[in-house]
Design an enzyme around this catalytic site. Structure first.
Site, PDB file in Angstrom:
ATOM      1  N   SER A 143       1.793  -9.698  -0.735  1.00 54.24           N
ATOM      2  CA  SER A 143       1.466  -8.269  -0.735  1.00 54.24           C
ATOM      3  C   SER A 143       1.625  -7.600   0.619  1.00 54.24           C
ATOM      4  O   SER A 143       1.795  -6.390   0.704  1.00 54.24           O
ATOM      5  CB  SER A 143       0.044  -8.066  -1.255  1.00 54.24           C
ATOM      6  OG  SER A 143      -0.859  -8.855  -0.509  1.00 54.24           O
ATOM      7  N   GLU A 187      -9.987   5.660   2.948  1.00 48.24           N
ATOM      8  CA  GLU A 187     -10.753   4.549   3.487  1.00 48.24           C
ATOM      9  C   GLU A 187      -9.775   3.421   3.766  1.00 48.24           C
ATOM     10  O   GLU A 187      -8.710   3.348   3.156  1.00 48.24           O
ATOM     11  CB  GLU A 187     -11.803   4.079   2.475  1.00 48.24           C
ATOM     12  CG  GLU A 187     -11.296   3.126   1.379  1.00 48.24           C
ATOM     13  CD  GLU A 187     -10.267   3.728   0.431  1.00 48.24           C
ATOM     14  OE1 GLU A 187     -10.232   4.972   0.298  1.00 48.24           O
ATOM     15  OE2 GLU A 187      -9.478   2.964  -0.168  1.00 48.24           O
ATOM     16  N   LYS A 225       0.807  -1.220   0.000  1.00 45.04           N
ATOM     17  CA  LYS A 225       0.000   0.000   0.000  1.00 45.04           C
ATOM     18  C   LYS A 225       0.845   1.277   0.000  1.00 45.04           C
ATOM     19  O   LYS A 225       0.450   2.294  -0.554  1.00 45.04           O
ATOM     20  CB  LYS A 225      -0.938   0.004   1.211  1.00 45.04           C
ATOM     21  CG  LYS A 225      -2.015  -1.072   1.167  1.00 45.04           C
ATOM     22  CD  LYS A 225      -3.034  -0.799   0.079  1.00 45.04           C
ATOM     23  CE  LYS A 225      -4.191  -1.793   0.111  1.00 45.04           C
ATOM     24  NZ  LYS A 225      -5.084  -1.600  -1.060  1.00 45.04           N
TER      25      LYS A 225
END
Lengths: 407, 264
Positions: A384, A118, A96
């Site tokens: 990830s 969010e 991210k």
């Protein structure tokens, strides 16, 4: 199936990937969305922007992270050589941050001082709070109250980083509802606020922009595999909620016909029960600014998704994935909660790497297909994020027996 | 001439603005909502906006979010909403009804088929919150063919460059969203509304209705001196939800609007 010269040309100037994508937002937001689009086009053409982005990826995020050959998973699966792309080793523990670095630079360029986002699993919220701390900006994170409960460590991290975490109680109080409230906030604070969307969804230009910032994953994999094995990988596997880690890995390889590409959705309790597999169990619709595959009823009311993984618990998917699904370029499959939990344990025990529950879906699918492939088949699984945040969820899923062993 | 055009022509001859009232179709249930709808014209509503419930109303504040949730919980569907309009038309062929909501339920129905079915039920206009001009091309031609007006939203962020783009699709009237925000929250100042309406008039001859944040008869009267219509939604929906008498509120609002005289 269509046959195209390139799968990397999208979106068109109006933000469409085939029939998917677009800008389905309230008129109040349209001038701002157009401003983001202009600003991003300007940033993309500015070598100084690119240089600062790359500098931070290297010195702040810690890139490039390893493409790690996983010997014991490879042995256990009994076929293809399995490599893990170690996004879990990034600063803040997931992919991210790549996107957050890019977008915070854009927000600064646009003169915005207040950032909203969010979050589902909290990884995007933590990454956003992190870059806001780094750049001295106000940060407000919308998070469903269900997710706050199951991802408490990340909530506390965000608060430590100086972010305000706003609980969202509408709907099932998960990622979809957090996105609704973030959009409501944005409509109400258009002058000073930048919405830092965490995945390849939302109105144009977000799906393309987030993909571009995440493409560093696939670019590194290409270079690293060429260096380690002297050729391109044969198969790529990544999990998909909104689909940003997957798009980032896939995009640089879309035009390599020899590379098989597989996206793994969350099948929750099973595709015939509650799940979060939009492509397997949904149909095209319009939500959160774009047309894409959505879980919905016959009347077009959006269904509640379910996944044990908060980061995949979303009834939609990025529009470019919907397009890649319809063109047939990428194969989309799904993995259940139970299969993901088993893969989580397997990776932890065999490799000494605790994967995020999201990434565990990709590992689980790799385990299903690797055994039937030859020993020289090169398979890349996108790890990830790291799974520290999921330890309590796993303890609950495994029940008292395992908990007893822990305490 | 459409019902909407006829209604604004009548209002003009009466030298007054109109009261536009919003209720959510199916809230709290079908029967109560139908009774409310049927009672609105007598209470003083000149035009009616009927909300189409949606699970994810991204531009709505708590009052209308909750109204939609109550309606969906009671089984509201788009088909039932059209049936409510058809039922209303059995006794009222003059009061315009504008459906307001989000695009996905209409997309699921099929844009072309929905336009035809809505026209058959007696719908006069459509407001789709998340269908800006950039995407409206997939619906507007079908609405035109069916004789339904596409009511566009302009906002405080619609500048002189943006207004012509937004207004290119407009018919019926223009809905000015007077605050950059969600429904039922803050209220814009009289001066800000006056300036905005003046600016919009430079770009269109259509009637202008102003909404968002209008809760009282006084506020409605103030808007009625500036624009062709005042829209009230959250206040009516909340009064109903709180067990109050929403039609009494509509009567008060109507008195306010009718007592106001447009300047000039």
């Amino acid at each position: 199936m269509q046959s195209l010269n390139t799968y990397r040309a999208g979106p068109d100037e109006r933000g469409h990937f085939g029939i998917f994508g677009g800008r389905y937002v309230a008129e109040t937001l349209m001038p701002l969305i157009l401003e983001v689009e202009r600003a991003y086009a300007g940033a993309k053409a500015d070598p100084a922007f690119e240089a600062e982005f790359r500098h931070l990826l290297t010195h702040y995020v810690g890139r490039p992270n390893p493409l790690y050959f996983a010997p014991r998973l490879t042995e256990a699966f009994g076929g293809a050589k399995v490599f893990l792309k170690r996004e879990d080793l990034n600063h803040t523990g997931a992919h991210k941050i790549n996107n957050c670095i890019g977008q915070i630079l854009l927000a600064r360029r646009m003169g915005k001082r207040r950032i909203i986002a969010e979050t589902g699993a909290g990884q995007h919220g933590v990454a956003t709070a992190t870059v806001c701390a780094l750049f001295g900006m106000q940060c407000v994170i919308y998070m469903g109250s269900t997710d706050i409960e199951r991802q408490m460590p990340n909530v506390y991290r965000m608060k430590l980083l100086g972010a305000e975490v706003k609980p969202v109680t509408s709907g099932a109080a998960t990622l979809k509802d957090a996105m609704n409230d973030a959009l409501r906030d944005w409509v109400s604070h258009v002058a000073d606020t930048y919405y830092l969307i965490g995945t390849v969804a939302g109105p144009h230009p977000y799906p393309a922009m987030v993909r571009d910032f995440q493409s560093v994953i696939g670019e590194e994999v290409r270079a690293q595999m060429l260096e380690q094995e002297g050729r391109l990988p044969d198969t790529l596997v990544a999990c998909i909620g909104g689909g940003s880690n997957a798009m980032g890995l896939f995009y640089p390889f879309l035009d390599e016909a020899s590379v098989r590409i597989v996206g793994v959705e969350a099948a929750g309790h099973g595709l015939d029960k509650l799940h979060a597999a939009s492509l397997s169990g949904g149909r095209p619709g319009v939500l959160h600014g774009n047309r894409t595959y959505l879980l919905q009823d016959v009347d077009g009311q959006i269904a509640e998704a379910h996944s044990i993984s908060a980061g995949l618990d979303y009834p939609g998917i990025g529009p470019e994935h919907s397009w890649l699904h319809e063109t047939g370029r990428v194969e989309y499959v799904s993995v259940t909660d139970d299969e993901a939990v088993a893969a989580f344990q397997q990776c932890t025990r065999l490799e000494g790497i605790i994967p995020a529950l999201e990434s565990s879906h990709a590992i689980a699918h790799a385990g299903k297909i690797a055994g039937a492939l030859p020993k020289d088949h090169l398979m890349v699984v996108n790890l990830s994020g790291r799974g520290d945040k999921d330890v309590s969820t796993i303890a609950k899923a495994l029940g008292d027996v395992h908990l007893g062993g822990l305490v | 001439m459409s019902r909407i055009a006829r209604r604004f022509a009548t209002l003009k001859t009466e030298n007054r603005a109109g009261l536009v009232t919003f209720i959510m179709a199916g809230d709290p249930d079908r029967a109560a909502s139908q009774a409310m709808l049927n009672g609105l014209p007598t209470a003083g509503a000149d035009l009616i906006e009927l909300g189409m419930a949606f699970t994810d109303p991204m531009a709505d504040g708590p009052a209308i979010q909750l109204a939609g949730q109550r309606a969906l919980a009671a089984g509201a569907t788009l088909a039932a909403t059209l049936a409510m309009v058809a039922e209303f038309r059995r006794t009222d062929d003059d009061t315009p009804i504008i459906l307001m909501g989000y695009y996905n339920p209409i997309y699921a129905w099929g844009a072309e088929k929905f336009a035809a079915d809505a026209a058959r039920a007696g719908v006069d206009g459509l407001i789709i919150v998340d269908l800006p001009p950039e995407e409206a091309g997939e619906l507007v031609p079908f609405l035109k063919a069916a004789g339904i007006d596409f009511i566009v939203l302009t906002t405080p962020t619609s500048d002189d460059a943006r207004l012509p783009v937004v207004l290119a699709n407009a018919s019926g009237f223009v809905y000015y969203v007077s605050i950059a925000g969600i429904t039922g929250t803050g209220s814009a100042s009289h001066t800000a509304i006056d300036e905005a309406v003046t600016r919009i008039r430079r770009h269109t001859d259509l009637p202008i209705c102003v909404g968002f944040g209008i809760k009282t008869a006084e506020q409605a009267a103030e808007v009625a001196r500036i624009a062709e219509g005042a829209v009230v939604g959250s206040a009516i929906v909340s009064t109903q939800a709180d067990g109050g008498r929403p039609l009494d509120l509509v009567r008060e609002l109507a008195t306010g609007v009718r007592g106001a005289r447009k300047r000039g």
